[in-house]
Scaffold this motif. Structure first.
Motif, PDB file in Angstrom:
ATOM      1  N   GLY A  39      -1.399   3.842  -3.916  1.00 53.76           N
ATOM      2  CA  GLY A  39      -1.814   2.632  -3.786  1.00 53.76           C
ATOM      3  C   GLY A  39      -2.783   2.163  -4.919  1.00 53.76           C
ATOM      4  O   GLY A  39      -2.812   0.730  -5.120  1.00 53.76           O
ATOM      5  N   ALA A  70       0.768  -1.211  -0.082  1.00 53.53           N
ATOM      6  CA  ALA A  70       0.003  -0.095   0.119  1.00 53.53           C
ATOM      7  C   ALA A  70       0.935   1.275  -0.212  1.00 53.53           C
ATOM      8  O   ALA A  70       2.000   1.271   0.451  1.00 53.53           O
ATOM      9  N   GLY A  79       5.836   3.415   1.546  1.00 51.24           N
ATOM     10  CA  GLY A  79       4.439   2.953   1.943  1.00 51.24           C
ATOM     11  C   GLY A  79       4.589   1.731   2.923  1.00 51.24           C
ATOM     12  O   GLY A  79       5.218   1.938   3.740  1.00 51.24           O
ATOM     13  N   GLN A 133      -2.482   6.839   4.090  1.00 51.90           N
ATOM     14  CA  GLN A 133      -3.867   6.389   3.993  1.00 51.90           C
ATOM     15  C   GLN A 133      -4.975   7.332   4.553  1.00 51.90           C
ATOM     16  O   GLN A 133      -4.623   8.058   5.539  1.00 51.90           O
TER      17      GLN A 133
END
Length: 213
Positions: free
Chosen positions: A32, A18, A181, A22
């Motif tokens: 992502g 990912a 990530g 986020q």
């Protein structure tokens, strides 16, 4: 008893499952979404969201396998949503709307208690606060003879790999670099844990690698 599997887990060439940061706007982290381009055009993915058509081929074969034969799912809390710490209320019920794509008992790893949530289509979210092995025991009981899928994210998969609890893992390696990530393999020695590559197939938009123990 079925197997414990990771299936359809998208990974960048530089090993990230990912992107960073986020958020509601970027549920898969910055960049992502590009990891999952291999799946978006497949017939299986489109059917999951009530759409017609979709491509056939290698990517479709692996996409269909990644959702078939599972009687229960396990997700890390970040896979369920962006809320951190104590649950402020019962409003957040996942990224997927009223009818999530799981259609089976789904166990969310968390440090904070919350009552189970019954959704449309047979998905029931259960919140597990006593660790990965307790979640797996409950998922096995719920799945019966079917398989249990470890759905992610990367840190959840890492924990189950480190414990040697995953029997089979399918990675869809996308031809993209994220730079940073959520790393999947950092600090893990997969051969020492008993894992080996069983299959590698080039698809239309990703390379599909199956690792077994």
């Amino acid at each position: 008893m079925g197997k414990v599997k990771v299936a359809g887990f998208a990974l960048s060439l530089d090993g990230f499952g990912a992107g960073p940061e986020q958020s509601l706007e970027d549920p898969l982290g910055k960049g992502g979404r590009s990891l999952h381009e291999w799946a978006f055009a497949t017939r299986t993915f489109r059917e999951m969201f009530g759409e017609q058509g979709g491509e056939e081929g290698v990517d479709e074969r692996f996409a269909r396998q990644s959702m078939a034969g599972f009687g229960a799912f396990i997700l890390g809390r970040n896979m369920f949503g962006p809320v951190r710490g104590d649950w402020p209320d019962d409003q957040w019920k996942g990224w997927w709307g009223d009818n999530p794509p799981y259609h089976a008992p789904t166990f969310i790893l968390t440090h904070h208690l919350r009552a189970a949530i019954e959704m449309e289509g047979g998905t029931v979210f259960h919140f597990v606060t006593d660790g990965i092995e307790a979640a797996l025991e409950r998922a096995r009981q719920a799945a019966g003879a079917l398989d249990v899928k470890i759905g992610g994210g990367a840190e959840t998969v890492r924990q189950y790999l480190r414990a040697g609890l995953i029997d089979e893992m399918h990675l869809a390696i996308a031809p993209v670099l994220l730079g940073r990530g959520e790393p999947l393999f950092a600090g893990l020695d997969l051969p020492a844990l008993g894992y080996r590559v069983a299959e590698s197939v080039a698809g239309e938009r990703a390379t599909h690698v199956v690792i077994t123990r």
